[in-house]
Every structure is written in C-alpha cells, then in structure tokens.
Design an enzyme around this catalytic site. Structure first.
Site, short mmCIF file in Angstrom:
data_model
loop_
_atom_site.label_atom_id
_atom_site.label_comp_id
_atom_site.label_asym_id
_atom_site.label_seq_id
_atom_site.Cartn_x
_atom_site.Cartn_y
_atom_site.Cartn_z
N HIS A 1 1.26 -1.44 -0.31
CA HIS A 1 -0.03 0.19 -0.23
C HIS A 1 0.94 1.11 0.28
O HIS A 1 0.48 2.58 0.67
CB HIS A 1 -0.94 0.28 0.80
CG HIS A 1 -2.08 -1.18 1.14
ND1 HIS A 1 -2.96 -1.73 1.10
CD2 HIS A 1 -1.14 -2.18 2.05
CE1 HIS A 1 -3.08 -2.33 0.99
NE2 HIS A 1 -2.33 -3.31 2.03
N SER B 1 14.81 22.17 -15.20
CA SER B 1 13.67 22.89 -15.77
C SER B 1 13.89 23.78 -16.02
O SER B 1 14.81 24.76 -15.31
CB SER B 1 12.54 23.13 -14.41
OG SER B 1 11.98 23.73 -14.20
N LYS C 1 15.59 21.93 -9.68
CA LYS C 1 14.56 20.32 -10.56
C LYS C 1 16.02 19.71 -11.34
O LYS C 1 16.42 20.21 -12.01
CB LYS C 1 13.58 21.39 -11.15
CG LYS C 1 12.88 21.62 -10.81
CD LYS C 1 11.69 21.17 -9.80
CE LYS C 1 10.66 20.93 -10.82
NZ LYS C 1 9.38 20.03 -10.44
N GLU D 1 9.12 9.13 -16.58
CA GLU D 1 7.65 9.38 -16.89
C GLU D 1 6.97 9.40 -18.27
O GLU D 1 6.16 8.55 -18.23
CB GLU D 1 7.16 10.93 -16.47
CG GLU D 1 8.08 11.45 -15.55
CD GLU D 1 8.08 12.94 -15.37
OE1 GLU D 1 7.27 14.07 -14.71
OE2 GLU D 1 9.27 13.11 -15.41
#
Ligand code: ARG
Length: 469
Positions: free
Chosen positions: A167, A288, A294, A301
């Site tokens: 979980h 970024s 970043k 992704e």
C-alpha cells in the site's frame, strides 16, 4: 467527384485494371493505399518473393531463366530501396505492388510470372509474420539487456537494506538486490512470452494464395523452409485470415510495457526529494527552464506512459479483427501501423530503461534510514514472540501492536524502547529480542526460498547470471 465522365478519370490500375474502365478517385486512393507505412516490409516482401520464385523454378512452374531474371531484378529493387532511390507510388497501393511494378520496369516480362500461385493475401500475411518474428527477437534481446542491468544492481546491492512496501506504506525491510531481482523475474516471463509467441507464429502462410490454395503443384514446405519457418500453415483460409500472431506480440508487448511502467513509477518516486532513494544520471534527467534546482525524471515519466500507446495498439487491432468473416478483408490492412508503432515504442522503452538502470545510483544511507523508519521490524518482533516465548501468532501480533503504539507515543523506534518498556507488552521478553529489531537482522533472517535475505539474493543472482550469459 464521382460523376465525372470516364474520359476524365485517372487510368485504371495496371495490376488489376482489366475489368475497370477508370482508376480510383483521389480520396479512394488515399484511404486505400498502405504504401506510406507498409514500405517498412520491403525486405520481408523481397525475401518472400525470392523464396517463392525459387520454389516455382524447382517445381518446374517457371523456367530457370525467368527465375534468374526475377532473382536478380529483386536484388536490384532491394538495393534501390536501400539507397533511397526507389520511386514509391501511392497509385500502386502497397509494398507488394510497388515492388512488382518496379521489377517489371527492371526485367520486363518475367516479372509478370512472379505472382503465379500467389496472392497479395498470402504475401502480406507472410511478410508481416516475418516482420513480427524479427521484432519478437529484438524484444527478447532488449529485455535481456535490461535484465542484465537490473542484475548488476542486484549483485552490487545484495545486502543493502531498504523499506519494502505494501500500500506504499512501509511494511518490512527488504534488500535492494531483492527488489531489483523482482524485475529480473518479471522480465524473464516477458521474454518467455515473446519466445512462446514466436514459436507459435513460426508457420508459413505462403502458398495459401488468395484463400483456397492453388491448383499449381507448389512446394509449400520448400518456401516455409527457405524463410526459416518450421512448417507451412495447414489451412489456407486460416493462413490469410488471422492476425493472432500480431495480437500475441502486442499482448506480450503490453505486459512488458506494464512492467516497465511500474518500475518507471518507482523511479519517479525514488528520485524525488521526499524519497531520495536514487539519483538518476544526467543522461536520463532534464532540468527546468524556470526552477534551477530541478532534476526531472522525464524519461521515467515517459516510460510510465508508454504502456498507453502499446496497449492502445492492442485494443485497436482486437477491435479491427473482431467480427471479421473469413477470409481476408481489407480491414486487416489496419493491422500494420498499430504493430509498427507498438514495436518501435517497446524497443525505445527497453533501451531507455536499460540506460536508466545502468546509470542509476542508489543512496544507501537514505534507503537504510527509510528501512528503519515506520516500525518496519514489527513483524520480526511478533515472530520472535512466537519462536522464543511460544505465543500464538495472533497474541504476538497483539502484543507487538501495543509496543508499536508505545513507541509511536514516545516518538522512537522499536529498537529504542528499553527492556522494561518492552516487558510492559509481555513480561517474558528478554534482552535477546534486540537481535531481531535491527533491519540487518530482519533481512538476514528471511532465508526462506525466494526470500529477501542477502544469501538468497546472491544465489538468485548467480542463477540468473548463468541463464543470461
Ligand atoms: N495492402 C494489403 C494489406 O495490407 C495487402 C493485401 C491486399 N489484398 C487484397 N485482396 N486487396 O492488407
């Protein structure tokens, strides 16, 4: 558009225009043509034609001079395509007619004999099987490369402790190597699925002709063998009408992409400032344009997302095939773009994931700290109460629960409770219990087959190393 007088219509098709007074409307040509994408089958198409022509020669259906002219002509066509000088034509619909028409220009009359005892229906079924078979081999190779990358990580980190989750809540400590090996196993089944699909698809449709077979005395075993198939397909209707081999390929690809998606998601989580479990390499991260701090895991992704395309291709082809009456219908021309895109996507995904896994650096301190947090050794305490004190597991579970609650109130870990505090849960608890409360002891104790103990991990790494040599 359709009521132009025939005299103004384009000329009838040279391949099958005998019964047509006029050629197709421009829109008809646009919807009908597949050359824009099926040119990718050129090598398979020429390979199939060469095998077919050679067989027609051996069977005495074509003269040896015709066969030789065809063979040489096809090689010329092949080199033109590879050199980029081949004049692809939409009017000629697809790769099969493009190649044949050009062959006619190159060698003249014998080209017209190549299509004896053959149809585009068995031709395309053969070409496509050959193409998908190659892609299955490529997928297997790509998967094995990725397995090796995971295996290296597993070997290096056989005893690095990290939290195992259920979980996404800290459950029990596991080892980094064990987590890496979980993917080696999944990928092993993925490769096996491609191998199974390959074995089943490795039968040759060529010679089924349009749908019924042919009255020419062809030798289907010879063409099957020449093209590396195990045998000819036994039913000509089935041979031209099914695309289950492509569906199996897409299904295997979808399952594999699903696995990649899961690890991709773990990488996205793990590379975040909240987890800090891994650092992805510069090669597989992006910055970024506005936030200088970043490091975005874009490749991960995208890999998390690619399953959408691949599974989408599978859904599309299932939808095309369902409800089609036997045998060939033009609907089936819609098979190729889906499979091409899915195959390209899978190969790129496997390569990208392999690069990421090879480069990623685990943060051992962060892994260990996270493993120790969240009372991850509570099960070890309960198991100890069963083993050392003979408590029934349910009671041990209850005692442990009360000690977890105590530690939570005190804001400390189970291993930081004093002996007196532990004994408040059960008076029989002794000093010996501390030996199971550490994360290293916890993982080292899980020696059951397939368990997370470093010794088990090393044994599995060795087994896979032998298998993937
Ligand atoms: N381009 C066609 C396809 O991909 C080849 C087969 C055409 N056969 C036919 N009977 N029109 O399916």
């Amino acid at each position: 558009m359709s009521d132009r007088p025939d005299s103004q219509k384009p000329a009838a098709n040279a391949m099958w225009g005998g019964r047509f007074a006029a050629g197709p409307d421009a829109i008809m040509e646009a919807i009908n043509a597949s050359i824009g994408f099926d040119k990718r089958l050129y090598a398979q198409d020429i390979q199939g034609s060469r095998a077919h022509a050679a067989m027609l020669g051996s069977a005495g259906i074509l003269s040896s001079s015709d066969v030789q002219a065809i063979r040489e002509g096809l090689l010329t066509v092949l080199s033109e395509i590879e050199a980029g000088s081949f004049p692809f034509s939409t009017a000629l619909e697809d790769i099969h007619m493009n190649v044949e028409a050009r062959l006619k220009e190159v060698i003249g009359e014998p080209a017209g004999r190549l299509h004896t005892a053959r149809s585009r229906n068995d031709q395309v079924a053969t070409d496509f099987r050959l193409w998908v078979r190659d892609q299955a081999d490529a997928a297997i190779a790509g998967i094995e490369a990725l397995q090796k990358a995971f295996l290296k990580q597993a070997e290096a980190g056989a005893d690095w402790v990290m939290p195992g989750f259920t979980h996404l809540q800290t459950a029990q400590p596991v080892t980094w190597g064990h987590h890496m090996l979980a993917y080696v196993e999944m990928l092993g089944r993925d490769a096996a699925r491609f191998r199974d699909a390959r074995a089943r698809m490795n039968e040759c449709p060529l010679g089924a002709a349009a749908l019924a077979g042919t009255s020419f005395a062809i030798d289907r075993a010879a063409t099957a063998q020449a093209l590396g198939f195990d045998r000819p397909m036994a039913n000509s209707l089935d041979a031209v009408a099914d695309r289950d081999f492509a569906l199996e390929f897409l299904s295997a690809a979808s399952i594999c992409a699903m696995h990649l998606s899961r690890f991709a998601e773990e990488l996205v989580l793990w590379s975040s400032a909240q987890f800090r479990f891994v650092r992805l390499s510069d090669r597989f991260s992006t910055g970024s344009s506005i936030m200088p701090q970043k490091r975005n895991p874009d490749a991960a992704e995208l890999l998390r997302a690619k399953i959408g395309r691949i599974l989408g291709a599978m859904m599309a082809l299932f939808t095309v095939m369902k409800g089609l009456p036997l045998a060939y219908s033009k609907d089936m021309q819609e098979d190729k773009e889906q499979v091409f895109d899915a195959a390209d996507t899978l190969m790129l995904s496997l390569a990208a994931m392999t690069g990421m896994v090879e480069d990623m650096v685990a943060n051992r301190e962060a892994l260990r700290a996270a493993a120790a947090a969240g009372f991850s050794t509570a099960t070890d305490l309960a198991d100890w109460l069963v083993r050392a004190l003979g408590l029934p597991f349910r009671e041990a579970h209850h005692v442990t629960g009360s000690l977890v609650a105590l530690a939570e109130r005190k804001g400390c870990d189970l291993s930081e409770l004093s002996l007196a505090e532990l004994q408040s849960g059960h008076p029989g608890i002794t000093q010996e219990v501390y030996s199971v409360l550490g994360v290293d002891n916890s993982v080292a104790s899980r020696t059951s087959y397939g368990g997370t103990a470093p010794a088990q991990v090393r044994a599995q790494v060795a087994r896979w190393q032998g298998q993937l040599k």
